[in-house]
Design an enzyme around this catalytic site. Sequence first.
Site, mmCIF file in Angstrom:
data_model
loop_
_atom_site.group_PDB
_atom_site.id
_atom_site.type_symbol
_atom_site.label_atom_id
_atom_site.label_comp_id
_atom_site.label_asym_id
_atom_site.label_seq_id
_atom_site.Cartn_x
_atom_site.Cartn_y
_atom_site.Cartn_z
ATOM 1 N N ARG A 16 2.144 2.074 -1.496
ATOM 2 C CA ARG A 16 0.797 2.576 -1.787
ATOM 3 C C ARG A 16 -0.170 1.410 -2.000
ATOM 4 N NH1 ARG A 16 -3.550 2.112 -5.059
ATOM 5 N NH2 ARG A 16 -2.190 1.925 -6.876
ATOM 6 N N ASP A 17 -0.061 0.738 -3.117
ATOM 7 C CA ASP A 17 -0.985 -0.353 -3.439
ATOM 8 C C ASP A 17 -0.844 -1.495 -2.442
ATOM 9 O OD1 ASP A 17 -2.894 -1.777 -4.790
ATOM 10 O OD2 ASP A 17 -1.660 -2.255 -6.516
ATOM 11 N N HIS A 206 0.815 -4.736 -14.797
ATOM 12 C CA HIS A 206 0.533 -4.795 -13.353
ATOM 13 C C HIS A 206 -0.268 -6.072 -13.083
ATOM 14 C CE1 HIS A 206 -0.692 -2.576 -9.488
ATOM 15 N NE2 HIS A 206 -1.415 -3.689 -9.469
ATOM 16 N N HIS A 208 -1.599 -9.154 -10.365
ATOM 17 C CA HIS A 208 -1.825 -9.692 -9.032
ATOM 18 C C HIS A 208 -1.646 -11.208 -9.099
ATOM 19 C CE1 HIS A 208 -3.611 -6.178 -6.736
ATOM 20 N NE2 HIS A 208 -3.380 -5.691 -7.940
ATOM 21 N N CYS A 239 -7.155 -4.960 -3.368
ATOM 22 C CA CYS A 239 -7.954 -3.771 -3.632
ATOM 23 C C CYS A 239 -9.212 -3.804 -2.779
ATOM 24 C CB CYS A 239 -8.328 -3.694 -5.116
ATOM 25 S SG CYS A 239 -9.373 -2.283 -5.525
ATOM 26 N N ASN A 248 -0.205 -8.128 -4.880
ATOM 27 C CA ASN A 248 0.516 -7.981 -6.137
ATOM 28 C C ASN A 248 1.616 -9.037 -6.216
ATOM 29 O OD1 ASN A 248 -0.326 -5.047 -7.242
ATOM 30 N ND2 ASN A 248 -0.197 -5.011 -5.016
#
Length: 300
Positions: A16-17, A206, A208, A239, A248
């Site tokens: 997803r991300d 989370h 990056h 993003c 990430n």
Amino acid sequence: MFSLPNNVTIIEVGPRDGLQNEKNQVSTETKLEFIHSLQDAGIQEMEITSFVSPKWVPQMADSSQIVQLSSKKGRQIVLTPNEKGIERALEVGADSLAVFVGVSNTFNLKNINKSTEQSMQDLKPVITKLKEQGIFIRACISTAFYCPYEGKINEADTIALCKEFASWGVDELSVADTIGMANPVESYQLFSKLAELLPNVLMTAHFHDTRKMGLANIFAALQAGITRFDTSAGGLGGCPFAPGATGNVATEDVVNMLHTMNIETGIDLNQLCKAVSIIDPHVSRPIDTGMYRLFAINHS
């Protein structure tokens, strides 16, 4: 002596991300093969897709097919930015939903065209209803440390947003260094306070890797008592609404670091790198994470 846990849970966000900002259109079949290979590596929790408008994120246009065709192993999370997305996700059988709000008002406006306050007002009744239905809710807190538009975020604002979500009964908080500007001291300070204030909520960090401090920030969060981390196989990600955000922190590099510190993850590192090799030919930038590079050399 460092205070470190015996076990850590990895929440894989690559499908997803990791892919949402990918320029190349990745086929549904390739995404499913990627997801299933990650599951074979031992991943138990994963963000598999997002129910966003295909107009804004065309990579996620096949979200319904991904939910319906993926093997149901462990917790499969789908991102739902609004009520329409939630309805679509529930219609195809999703039972673990992620919502997101930026601590930064400017980021939130650019991302979903709502202020942070308006987003929270809109989400409260929705989350209350979903919890009554037994749906697992993951609240993603964007720009928890820094914002590409507003700069450094007041720690108290991040904590207040997390506390508000927790008061509504969300199951998990994923607290994100969205543009990868946090340092290990900031990581330790924020997560120490969150772990103490909200002991009954699953707390996930989370990070990056924009400034190559992802692993260091994870190590700091470990010492703060955090045992759950979002990572992305191959270091994929970024993003579309956060200029300057790179991928990430790479799942394979995090798993390697944890295993060398005798922290269990339940993940097979070699199989994990095989999963990365599935997606590697289909993305627009070469995957060059430390552990994947070693894997590719050994299997060339």
